[in-house]
Design an enzyme around this catalytic site. Structure first.
Site, PDB file in Angstrom:
ATOM      1  N   ILE A 147       5.554 -34.738   0.956  1.00  0.00           N
ATOM      2  CA  ILE A 147       4.538 -34.173   1.844  1.00  0.00           C
ATOM      3  C   ILE A 147       3.906 -32.906   1.255  1.00  0.00           C
ATOM      4  CG2 ILE A 147       5.992 -32.621   3.234  1.00  0.00           C
ATOM      5  CD1 ILE A 147       4.667 -33.857   5.739  1.00  0.00           C
TER       6      ILE A 147
ATOM      7  N   HIS B 117      18.039 -37.446  -2.295  1.00  0.00           N
ATOM      8  CA  HIS B 117      16.667 -37.830  -2.654  1.00  0.00           C
ATOM      9  C   HIS B 117      16.419 -37.480  -4.106  1.00  0.00           C
ATOM     10  CE1 HIS B 117      16.616 -33.805  -0.838  1.00  0.00           C
ATOM     11  NE2 HIS B 117      15.667 -33.490  -1.708  1.00  0.00           N
ATOM     12  N   LEU B 118      15.801 -38.416  -4.792  1.00  0.00           N
ATOM     13  CA  LEU B 118      15.428 -38.234  -6.193  1.00  0.00           C
ATOM     14  C   LEU B 118      13.955 -37.868  -6.249  1.00  0.00           C
ATOM     15  CD1 LEU B 118      16.219 -38.670  -9.237  1.00  0.00           C
ATOM     16  CD2 LEU B 118      15.328 -41.002  -8.960  1.00  0.00           C
TER      17      LEU B 118
HETATM   18  P1  5GP Z   1      14.663 -30.604  -1.686  1.00  0.00           P
HETATM   19  O1  5GP Z   1      14.194 -29.184  -1.801  1.00  0.00           O
HETATM   20  O2  5GP Z   1      15.598 -30.798  -0.515  1.00  0.00           O
HETATM   21  O3  5GP Z   1      15.211 -31.154  -2.983  1.00  0.00           O
HETATM   22  O4  5GP Z   1      13.367 -31.464  -1.419  1.00  0.00           O
HETATM   23  C1  5GP Z   1      12.966 -31.897  -0.155  1.00  0.00           C
HETATM   24  C2  5GP Z   1      11.559 -32.428  -0.310  1.00  0.00           C
HETATM   25  O5  5GP Z   1      11.205 -33.115   0.875  1.00  0.00           O
HETATM   26  C3  5GP Z   1      10.506 -31.332  -0.523  1.00  0.00           C
HETATM   27  O6  5GP Z   1       9.832 -31.558  -1.755  1.00  0.00           O
HETATM   28  C4  5GP Z   1       9.595 -31.466   0.688  1.00  0.00           C
HETATM   29  O7  5GP Z   1       8.236 -31.240   0.377  1.00  0.00           O
HETATM   30  C5  5GP Z   1       9.847 -32.897   1.146  1.00  0.00           C
HETATM   31  N1  5GP Z   1       9.661 -33.111   2.561  1.00  0.00           N
HETATM   32  C6  5GP Z   1      10.139 -32.325   3.556  1.00  0.00           C
HETATM   33  N2  5GP Z   1       9.798 -32.844   4.743  1.00  0.00           N
HETATM   34  C7  5GP Z   1       9.087 -33.980   4.500  1.00  0.00           C
HETATM   35  C8  5GP Z   1       8.473 -34.965   5.336  1.00  0.00           C
HETATM   36  O8  5GP Z   1       8.499 -34.907   6.575  1.00  0.00           O
HETATM   37  N3  5GP Z   1       7.834 -35.988   4.724  1.00  0.00           N
HETATM   38  C9  5GP Z   1       7.783 -36.095   3.360  1.00  0.00           C
HETATM   39  N4  5GP Z   1       7.114 -37.147   2.860  1.00  0.00           N
HETATM   40  N5  5GP Z   1       8.356 -35.190   2.537  1.00  0.00           N
HETATM   41  C10 5GP Z   1       9.012 -34.150   3.102  1.00  0.00           C
END
Ligand code: 5GP
Ligand code: ZN
Length: 114
Positions: free
Chosen positions: A31, A100-101
């Site tokens: 997103i 998540h990758l």
């Molecule tokens: P992290 O920092 O946990 O490795 O990455 C989480 C990712 O999830 C971030 O890049 C963030 O932009 C994405 N993200 C968070 N909320 C949402 C959402 O509701 N939809 C989508 N498509 N991505 C999300």
């Protein structure tokens, strides 16, 4: 898990732009993209992160990596290059506790990462 954001995306309760899926994995656009191509690949089964995975999860982790390479190629960055990222825990910046990758590419990526 009812209160997990990515489990809710898998359940269809929160919309996402899905680019590929199979019976175990889902790939969708981030997103808040950090590069021209920024996709996330997640397992349908809730696992908090790769550090929380168990020995029996090894085949799934392998398929996750293969899936990331596949969606990168399908997004047109297979030859230009891309980065696969698995964040684990506070110092990594992990914000969503569902494995998540990140698949990042479409521009020259800096190293070391910030
Ligand atoms: P992290 O920092 O946990 O490795 O990455 C989480 C990712 O999830 C971030 O890049 C963030 O932009 C994405 N993200 C968070 N909320 C949402 C959402 O509701 N939809 C989508 N498509 N991505 C999300
Ligand atoms: Zn989850």
């Amino acid at each position: 898990m009812a209160d997990c954001l990515f489990c809710r995306i898998i359940a269809g309760e929160i919309p996402a732009t899905v680019v590929a899926q199979d019976d175990e994995l889902l790939a969708f656009r981030d997103i808040n993209p950090q590069a021209p191509v920024h996709l996330l690949v997640i397992p349908r089964r809730h696992i908090a992160n790769s550090a929380a995975s168990e020995e029996d999860d090894a085949p799934l982790l392998g398929r996750l990596l293969r899936f990331g390479c596949r969606v990168a190629a399908e997004a047109g960055i297979g030859d230009s290059g891309f980065r696969l990222v698995l964040n684990n825990g506070p110092d990594s910046g992990e914000a969503v506790p569902h494995l998540h990758l990140h698949v990042l590419g479409g521009r020259r990526l800096g190293w070391p990462p910030g």
